[in-house]
Design a protein around this motif. Structure first.
Motif, PDB file in Angstrom:
ATOM      1  N   LYS A  51       6.797   3.306  -4.375  1.00  0.00           N
ATOM      2  CA  LYS A  51       7.163   1.893  -4.594  1.00  0.00           C
ATOM      3  C   LYS A  51       5.943   0.986  -4.548  1.00  0.00           C
ATOM      4  O   LYS A  51       5.972  -0.128  -5.031  1.00  0.00           O
ATOM      5  CB  LYS A  51       8.156   1.453  -3.512  1.00  0.00           C
ATOM      6  CG  LYS A  51       9.515   2.139  -3.630  1.00  0.00           C
ATOM      7  CD  LYS A  51      10.644   1.118  -3.447  1.00  0.00           C
ATOM      8  CE  LYS A  51      11.983   1.603  -3.957  1.00  0.00           C
ATOM      9  NZ  LYS A  51      12.457   2.820  -3.307  1.00  0.00           N
ATOM     10  N   GLN A 358       7.810  -0.375  -9.289  1.00  0.00           N
ATOM     11  CA  GLN A 358       8.234  -1.772  -9.549  1.00  0.00           C
ATOM     12  C   GLN A 358       8.466  -2.069 -11.039  1.00  0.00           C
ATOM     13  O   GLN A 358       8.656  -3.231 -11.410  1.00  0.00           O
ATOM     14  CB  GLN A 358       7.209  -2.792  -9.008  1.00  0.00           C
ATOM     15  CG  GLN A 358       6.734  -2.529  -7.604  1.00  0.00           C
ATOM     16  CD  GLN A 358       7.626  -3.142  -6.536  1.00  0.00           C
ATOM     17  OE1 GLN A 358       8.538  -3.901  -6.824  1.00  0.00           O
ATOM     18  NE2 GLN A 358       7.389  -2.778  -5.295  1.00  0.00           N
ATOM     19  N   ILE A 378       3.771  -9.079  -7.587  1.00  0.00           N
ATOM     20  CA  ILE A 378       3.641  -7.648  -7.260  1.00  0.00           C
ATOM     21  C   ILE A 378       2.276  -7.349  -6.623  1.00  0.00           C
ATOM     22  O   ILE A 378       2.185  -6.606  -5.647  1.00  0.00           O
ATOM     23  CB  ILE A 378       3.851  -6.786  -8.535  1.00  0.00           C
ATOM     24  CG1 ILE A 378       5.323  -6.838  -8.957  1.00  0.00           C
ATOM     25  CG2 ILE A 378       3.406  -5.342  -8.308  1.00  0.00           C
ATOM     26  CD1 ILE A 378       5.585  -6.311 -10.358  1.00  0.00           C
TER      27      ILE A 378
END
Ligand SMILES: [Zn+2]
Length: 381
Positions: A51, A358, A378
């Motif tokens: 992740k 993501q 992000i």
């Protein structure tokens, strides 16, 4: 025996037939057909489970709408790295502040800075105020940054990530901004804006004085060490794919190698710039190989990202060029027929493809400014 050799000759000729295209003007525009002759292997990458995002690679195919990619997919007998490997897809609205149909300046500014701006603006808002781009923010955070393009560096898309100007046509001014952009790995064409200038300055030399390894050829680029690289290989744009070979792929791999040295991560933008030119020219014969070259490069970039495991790859266009529709063809034969309805850009949304951790955030309908917002969040820029 004579018959056998004739037969063999016929077989050889059959297998060496080149790709071909033909075009006919109709009342609806220009109808073009292309028969593919590509045998490039499609990569297969694993989606991965991580992740955490350390690096972001933004790949822009200038002017590549859904039809362009679909046509290249048909001509390649139903295989494309982008379509076969990306994990999520979305749609991006491309309009700019003062026009429905954008140019690459305003569209690039939206993706680079998160602001809709006026047609032909580069990294500034409609009032002309300077905006910070993803490369500025990433530099400030200590990440490494890169730009690899096949056009001139003072052309609109790369300029929006590295420079600021109210008019994309002021290319000598745009070139000057590269002196202070701080981007670590810069690769493209357009050298005459740097060293054949009306003010007689040699910006190639000035970049060297600012600590860049300045490269004039691929041989020099290849040998460049870690640290800042400024590689400008041609006076004008880089040549089209048939002449350029796999230079775009090699340059992106070199950029990744150099940028990955930074433990904090990197942000880089890679552009298949010349897809747009082929769209403007309504030249399907040049357009398909440009898209294939971009797709082959995507394949190698995805393999790199798969191995890294902490790299998000986002692939999209800044706008569509040529108002293209796909009207006929055969997947088995690699034959495709399209219609170009104009020689400029169109206002249709463009697809967004994404791979890696993501990447789910890039599904659904978004504005081109969201590309900036999502990457900023992000990478915590
Ligand atoms: Zn264009």
């Amino acid at each position: 025996m004579k018959h056998i050799s004739k037969y063999l000759l016929f077989i050889c000729l059959f297998f060496t037939i080149e790709s071909f295209a033909q075009s006919v003007k109709t009342e609806n525009g220009l109808r073009s057909s292309y028969t593919g002759n590509s045998d490039y292997k499609i990569v297969q990458v694993d989606p991965g489970k991580g992740k955490k995002v350390k690096n972001v690679i933004l790949m822009i195919a200038d002017g590549m709408g859904l039809t362009h990619l679909s046509a290249a997919w048909v001509a390649n007998n139903g295989k494309m790295n982008i379509l076969d490997n990306c994990m999520h897809t979305g749609l991006s609205k491309t309009y700019c502040a003062n026009k429905l149909i954008t140019d690459s300046g305003a569209a690039g500014t939206a993706m680079a800075t998160g602001h809709k701006t006026n047609y032909h603006c580069i990294g500034v808002n409609p009032e002309g105020n300077v905006l910070q781009s993803l490369t500025d923010l990433a530099n400030n955070k200590g990440l490494s940054t890169g730009i690899v393009v096949t056009c001139g560096l003072t052309d609109a898309t790369p300029a929006t990530f590295c420079t600021n100007n109210i008019d994309r046509d002021r290319e000598e001014e745009i070139a000057l901004d590269y002196l202070s952009c701080n981007v670590d790995f810069i690769f493209g064409g357009g050298r005459n804006k740097f060293n054949m200038r009306s003010d007689n300055r040699d910006l190639m030399q000035e970049m060297k004085e600012r600590g860049y390894q300045v490269c004039y050829s691929w041989q020099e680029t290849q040998l460049a060490q870690e640290g800042k690289v400024f590689a400008v290989l041609e006076d004008g744009q880089l040549p089209l794919a048939d002449e350029r070979g796999d230079l775009f792929n090699r340059a992106t791999q070199k950029a990744l190698k150099n940028l990955a040295v930074n433990k904090k991560g990197f942000f880089t933008m890679f552009e298949g710039s010349r897809i747009d030119d082929c769209g403007h020219e309504n030249d399907l014969f040049k357009l398909i190989p440009e898209i294939w070259d971009f797709d082959k490069t995507v394949g190698e970039v995805l393999k790199w990202a798969e191995k890294d495991g902490k790299t998000l790859v986002v692939i999209l266009a800044d706008h569509e060029t040529g108002a293209l529709t796909l009207t006929d063809g055969s997947l088995q034969k690699g034959e495709v027929t399209v219609n170009f309805a104009n020689k400029g850009h169109s206002g249709i949304m463009v697809p967004v493809y994404s791979y890696g951790p993501q990447s789910n955030l890039f599904s659904g309908v978004m504005d081109n400014t969201d590309v900036f917002n999502k990457i900023k969040s992000i990478l915590k820029l």
